[in-house]
Design a protein around this motif. Structure first.
Motif, PDB file in Angstrom:
ATOM      1  N   PHE A 176       0.834  -1.202   0.000  1.00  0.00           N
ATOM      2  CA  PHE A 176       0.000   0.000   0.000  1.00  0.00           C
ATOM      3  C   PHE A 176       0.872   1.257   0.000  1.00  0.00           C
ATOM      4  O   PHE A 176       0.631   2.192  -0.779  1.00  0.00           O
ATOM      5  CB  PHE A 176      -0.918  -0.004   1.219  1.00  0.00           C
ATOM      6  N   LEU A 177       1.879   1.295   0.852  1.00  0.00           N
ATOM      7  CA  LEU A 177       2.742   2.474   0.916  1.00  0.00           C
ATOM      8  C   LEU A 177       3.498   2.681  -0.392  1.00  0.00           C
ATOM      9  O   LEU A 177       3.591   3.815  -0.899  1.00  0.00           O
ATOM     10  CB  LEU A 177       3.724   2.339   2.072  1.00  0.00           C
ATOM     11  N   VAL A 178       4.030   1.606  -0.948  1.00  0.00           N
ATOM     12  CA  VAL A 178       4.802   1.727  -2.185  1.00  0.00           C
ATOM     13  C   VAL A 178       3.900   2.172  -3.333  1.00  0.00           C
ATOM     14  O   VAL A 178       4.309   2.965  -4.193  1.00  0.00           O
ATOM     15  CB  VAL A 178       5.515   0.401  -2.518  1.00  0.00           C
ATOM     16  N   GLU A 179       2.673   1.698  -3.324  1.00  0.00           N
ATOM     17  CA  GLU A 179       1.736   2.097  -4.387  1.00  0.00           C
ATOM     18  C   GLU A 179       1.362   3.568  -4.309  1.00  0.00           C
ATOM     19  O   GLU A 179       0.859   4.136  -5.290  1.00  0.00           O
ATOM     20  CB  GLU A 179       0.495   1.214  -4.313  1.00  0.00           C
ATOM     21  N   GLN A 180       1.633   4.221  -3.167  1.00  0.00           N
ATOM     22  CA  GLN A 180       1.401   5.667  -3.045  1.00  0.00           C
ATOM     23  C   GLN A 180       2.608   6.468  -3.544  1.00  0.00           C
ATOM     24  O   GLN A 180       2.603   7.702  -3.485  1.00  0.00           O
ATOM     25  CB  GLN A 180       1.115   6.064  -1.594  1.00  0.00           C
ATOM     26  N   GLY A 181       3.641   5.773  -3.993  1.00  0.00           N
ATOM     27  CA  GLY A 181       4.837   6.447  -4.480  1.00  0.00           C
ATOM     28  C   GLY A 181       5.964   6.504  -3.480  1.00  0.00           C
ATOM     29  O   GLY A 181       6.990   7.156  -3.725  1.00  0.00           O
ATOM     30  N   VAL A 182       5.821   5.819  -2.348  1.00  0.00           N
ATOM     31  CA  VAL A 182       6.870   5.779  -1.325  1.00  0.00           C
ATOM     32  C   VAL A 182       7.945   4.781  -1.757  1.00  0.00           C
ATOM     33  O   VAL A 182       7.638   3.650  -2.127  1.00  0.00           O
ATOM     34  CB  VAL A 182       6.284   5.369   0.038  1.00  0.00           C
TER      35      VAL A 182
END
Length: 274
Positions: A176-182
């Protein structure tokens, strides 16, 4: 952020744990063999003698040479950044980056601190937990932000309990975090996943391989780096918009590299750190 990097009145907050000799909080602890200045004179004299020069330790000023240390240590000791290669050979079908291939642009930016000190040790941080933490901050993630997971485990550094008393990330939460661009996620705990003991117990009970390092292995699907064993997140004056630099040392074909994350805070910054 560029102004803070050179501002004389900016406050620098060290968010790292360094390398120590045989600490009880490391299952594979560093070994540090230190040589004082007298021993340094002996060793330097030996080196020069080996090159054919007639030099003795007593020839050095005050009979003292250079102090140094011999280290035997893995790159996952102390505060370090795990590269995508650590999680698997590929990320979504593409070759995984080793630590020297991690873009420096990923390793600096504004950080967001998500507080999970209320969770029990061994629990997994879910997507819902992350969304609730973001709602509490009234914050929406932006690409390039660095997310820091606060568990409070750094207060146990130096004790065996450091290895077991923290919640860990879930695979879904990580993705989820990576999919936000993190691209970089840090934690003040020993590991990014739940503790080894919790993973082992759940695997034995369920027989499900998904219980073993699920957050790490999420990195085989989404590309990101994680910083483990951070510290001092409670010293930050706010929870969002925290300028940070966290450049890892490069190790050829390395799965990780030691890193010293530093936050830059303007002198008049205030706010509740709890």
């Amino acid at each position: 952020m560029s102004g803070l990097l050179t501002a004389d009145d900016a406050t620098l907050i060290d968010l790292s744990i360094g390398l120590e000799d045989d600490p009880p909080s490391e299952p594979m602890p560093p070994s540090i063999d230190a040589f004082d200045h007298e021993a340094g004179a002996e060793r330097l004299a030996e080196n020069l003698s080996g090159l054919g020069h007639d030099v003795e330790a007593s020839d050095f000023p005050d009979e003292m040479g250079l102090a140094w240390e011999d280290l035997a240590v893995i790159p996952h000791a102390g505060t370090h950044m795990d590269a995508p290669w650590h999680y698997g050979p590929e990320v979504d079908g593409e070759p995984a980056k080793t630590i020297e291939e991690v873009p420096l642009e990923w390793c600096r930016g504004n950080a967001v601190v998500l507080d999970f000190r209320w969770m029990d040790p061994g629990e997994e941080i879910s997507v819902a937990d992350i969304e609730d933490a973001l709602d509490d901050l009234d914050h929406e993630l932006s690409p390039g932000e660095i997310v820091l997971i606060q568990t409070g485990a750094d207060e146990l550094w130096g004790q065996p309990e450091y290895l077991t008393q923290f919640p860990g990330m879930s695979a879904e939460g990580t993705k989820f975090l990576v999919e936000q661009g993190v691209k970089v996620i840090g934690t003040d705990a020993y590991g990014f996943d739940k503790p080894f003991t919790a993973m082992g117990e759940r695997y034995v009970e369920s027989g499900e391989s998904e219980e073993l390092w699920p957050a790490h292995f999420a990195g085989r699907e989404v590309e990101y780096c994680q910083i483990e064993k951070m510290a001092n997140l409670d010293e930050l004056p706010r929870r969002t918009d925290i300028p940070i630099v966290a450049f890892p040392i490069t190790i050829e074909n390395g799965s990780a590299g030691w890193v010293r994350p530093v936050a830059f805070i303007e002198a008049d910054a205030g706010g509740d750190t709890a």
